[in-house]
Design a protein around this motif. Structure first.
Motif, PDB file in Angstrom:
ATOM      1  N   LYS A  41       0.848  -1.189   0.000  1.00 27.78           N
ATOM      2  CA  LYS A  41       0.000   0.000   0.000  1.00 27.78           C
ATOM      3  C   LYS A  41       0.889   1.246   0.000  1.00 27.78           C
ATOM      4  O   LYS A  41       2.001   1.213   0.517  1.00 27.78           O
ATOM      5  CB  LYS A  41      -0.918   0.010   1.232  1.00 27.78           C
ATOM      6  N   ASP A  97      -5.210  -0.098   5.605  1.00 24.10           N
ATOM      7  CA  ASP A  97      -5.940   1.166   5.507  1.00 24.10           C
ATOM      8  C   ASP A  97      -7.153   1.063   4.595  1.00 24.10           C
ATOM      9  O   ASP A  97      -7.660   2.052   4.093  1.00 24.10           O
ATOM     10  CB  ASP A  97      -5.014   2.314   5.085  1.00 24.10           C
ATOM     11  N   CYS A  98      -7.599  -0.171   4.380  1.00 27.25           N
ATOM     12  CA  CYS A  98      -8.879  -0.437   3.720  1.00 27.25           C
ATOM     13  C   CYS A  98      -9.339  -1.799   4.247  1.00 27.25           C
ATOM     14  O   CYS A  98      -8.632  -2.438   5.008  1.00 27.25           O
ATOM     15  CB  CYS A  98      -8.753  -0.419   2.197  1.00 27.25           C
ATOM     16  N   SER A 102      -6.539  -4.567   5.374  1.00 31.00           N
ATOM     17  CA  SER A 102      -6.497  -4.686   6.839  1.00 31.00           C
ATOM     18  C   SER A 102      -6.659  -6.145   7.248  1.00 31.00           C
ATOM     19  O   SER A 102      -5.906  -6.660   8.075  1.00 31.00           O
ATOM     20  CB  SER A 102      -7.606  -3.843   7.480  1.00 31.00           C
ATOM     21  N   ILE A 123      -2.726  -0.807  11.485  1.00 34.13           N
ATOM     22  CA  ILE A 123      -3.959  -0.499  10.761  1.00 34.13           C
ATOM     23  C   ILE A 123      -4.358   0.942  11.037  1.00 34.13           C
ATOM     24  O   ILE A 123      -3.953   1.521  12.035  1.00 34.13           O
ATOM     25  CB  ILE A 123      -5.125  -1.439  11.150  1.00 34.13           C
ATOM     26  N   SER A 124      -5.169   1.482  10.152  1.00 33.60           N
ATOM     27  CA  SER A 124      -5.691   2.822  10.419  1.00 33.60           C
ATOM     28  C   SER A 124      -6.983   2.711  11.218  1.00 33.60           C
ATOM     29  O   SER A 124      -7.686   1.689  11.170  1.00 33.60           O
ATOM     30  CB  SER A 124      -5.894   3.613   9.122  1.00 33.60           C
ATOM     31  N   ASP A 125      -7.268   3.753  11.974  1.00 32.16           N
ATOM     32  CA  ASP A 125      -8.365   3.721  12.942  1.00 32.16           C
ATOM     33  C   ASP A 125      -9.736   3.454  12.323  1.00 32.16           C
ATOM     34  O   ASP A 125     -10.636   2.972  12.997  1.00 32.16           O
ATOM     35  CB  ASP A 125      -8.393   4.986  13.796  1.00 32.16           C
ATOM     36  N   ALA A 126      -9.903   3.722  11.047  1.00 29.58           N
ATOM     37  CA  ALA A 126     -11.193   3.493  10.401  1.00 29.58           C
ATOM     38  C   ALA A 126     -11.554   2.011  10.333  1.00 29.58           C
ATOM     39  O   ALA A 126     -12.717   1.664  10.110  1.00 29.58           O
ATOM     40  CB  ALA A 126     -11.182   4.089   8.990  1.00 29.58           C
ATOM     41  N   HIS A 150      -6.417   7.493  10.158  1.00 28.02           N
ATOM     42  CA  HIS A 150      -6.686   7.361   8.725  1.00 28.02           C
ATOM     43  C   HIS A 150      -6.837   8.750   8.128  1.00 28.02           C
ATOM     44  O   HIS A 150      -7.391   9.622   8.784  1.00 28.02           O
ATOM     45  CB  HIS A 150      -7.987   6.561   8.544  1.00 28.02           C
ATOM     46  N   PRO A 151      -6.347   9.022   6.948  1.00 27.72           N
ATOM     47  CA  PRO A 151      -5.601   8.168   6.019  1.00 27.72           C
ATOM     48  C   PRO A 151      -4.106   8.266   6.264  1.00 27.72           C
ATOM     49  O   PRO A 151      -3.636   9.178   6.936  1.00 27.72           O
ATOM     50  CB  PRO A 151      -5.956   8.771   4.657  1.00 27.72           C
ATOM     51  N   VAL A 152      -3.373   7.338   5.668  1.00 28.74           N
ATOM     52  CA  VAL A 152      -1.922   7.338   5.781  1.00 28.74           C
ATOM     53  C   VAL A 152      -1.280   7.673   4.432  1.00 28.74           C
ATOM     54  O   VAL A 152      -0.304   8.411   4.367  1.00 28.74           O
ATOM     55  CB  VAL A 152      -1.406   5.975   6.299  1.00 28.74           C
TER      56      VAL A 152
END
Length: 186
Positions: A41, A97-98, A102, A123-126, A150-152
């Protein structure tokens, strides 16, 4: 031209793995061999390497190696997991991040845990809720992760460095036998 079409059937019942435990955490000793699983990614490799650098300020790392997956939407194969287990003491996988990436990065980390290698996933928080459900399906409910905002992918190097600094201590706590790490340092 041959094309391959993958059909996802939402009506199939999810297979839930038998509960398992995380790998035993060990003292640091002379330094650990850290392997980073970059899922390809955007900014994943950069962030993972910065996390490794920051982690290296907290605990001794003997080596850091990065492997890159050809795609973020499939987990590593069992063969690759076994190869990693032979040359790594710790693993950090990411970047989730999706939804699919993830889940696949989490799957990579849990595969390594099942092979006895302490691991974690970035991972991103979303996607925290998504990962929690998927971890349960893989037999490790409440599996830990390193969560970043999120986002990164659109962030600059300075922002990525701040993210890495922010998750370095949690990475240490998730990967090492923390009490022994601190006892050896004093």
């Amino acid at each position: 031209m041959n094309a391959k079409i993958t059909v996802v059937r939402p009506d199939l019942e999810e297979a839930i793995a038998a509960p398992t435990s995380i790998a035993a955490r060990r003292p640091v000793g002379n330094g650990a061999r850290l392997l980073l699983i970059d899922n390809g990614k955007p900014k994943a490799r950069d962030l993972l390497q910065m996390i490794a650098e920051e982690l290296g300020h907290l605990v001794p790392l003997r080596s850091v190696e990065t492997i890159s997956k050809s795609t973020a939407v499939f987990p590593i194969t069992a063969e690759v997991a076994h190869d990693i287990a032979e040359r790594a003491d710790l693993v950090i996988a990411g970047l989730g991040d999706c939804g699919a990436c993830s889940a696949c990065s989490l799957h990579d980390a849990i595969q390594m845990e099942n092979l006895g290698i302490p691991s974690t996933v970035v991972i991103s928080d979303a996607f925290v809720g998504h990962i929690a459900k998927f971890a349960s399906n893989l037999g490790m409910p409440n599996y830990h992760s390193l969560v970043v905002p999120h986002p990164v992918a659109s962030r600059d190097e300075a922002h990525l460095r701040r993210l890495a600094v922010g998750v370095a201590a949690p990475a240490r706590d998730q990967l090492f036998e923390t009490a022994k790490v601190f006892a050896e340092a004093t």
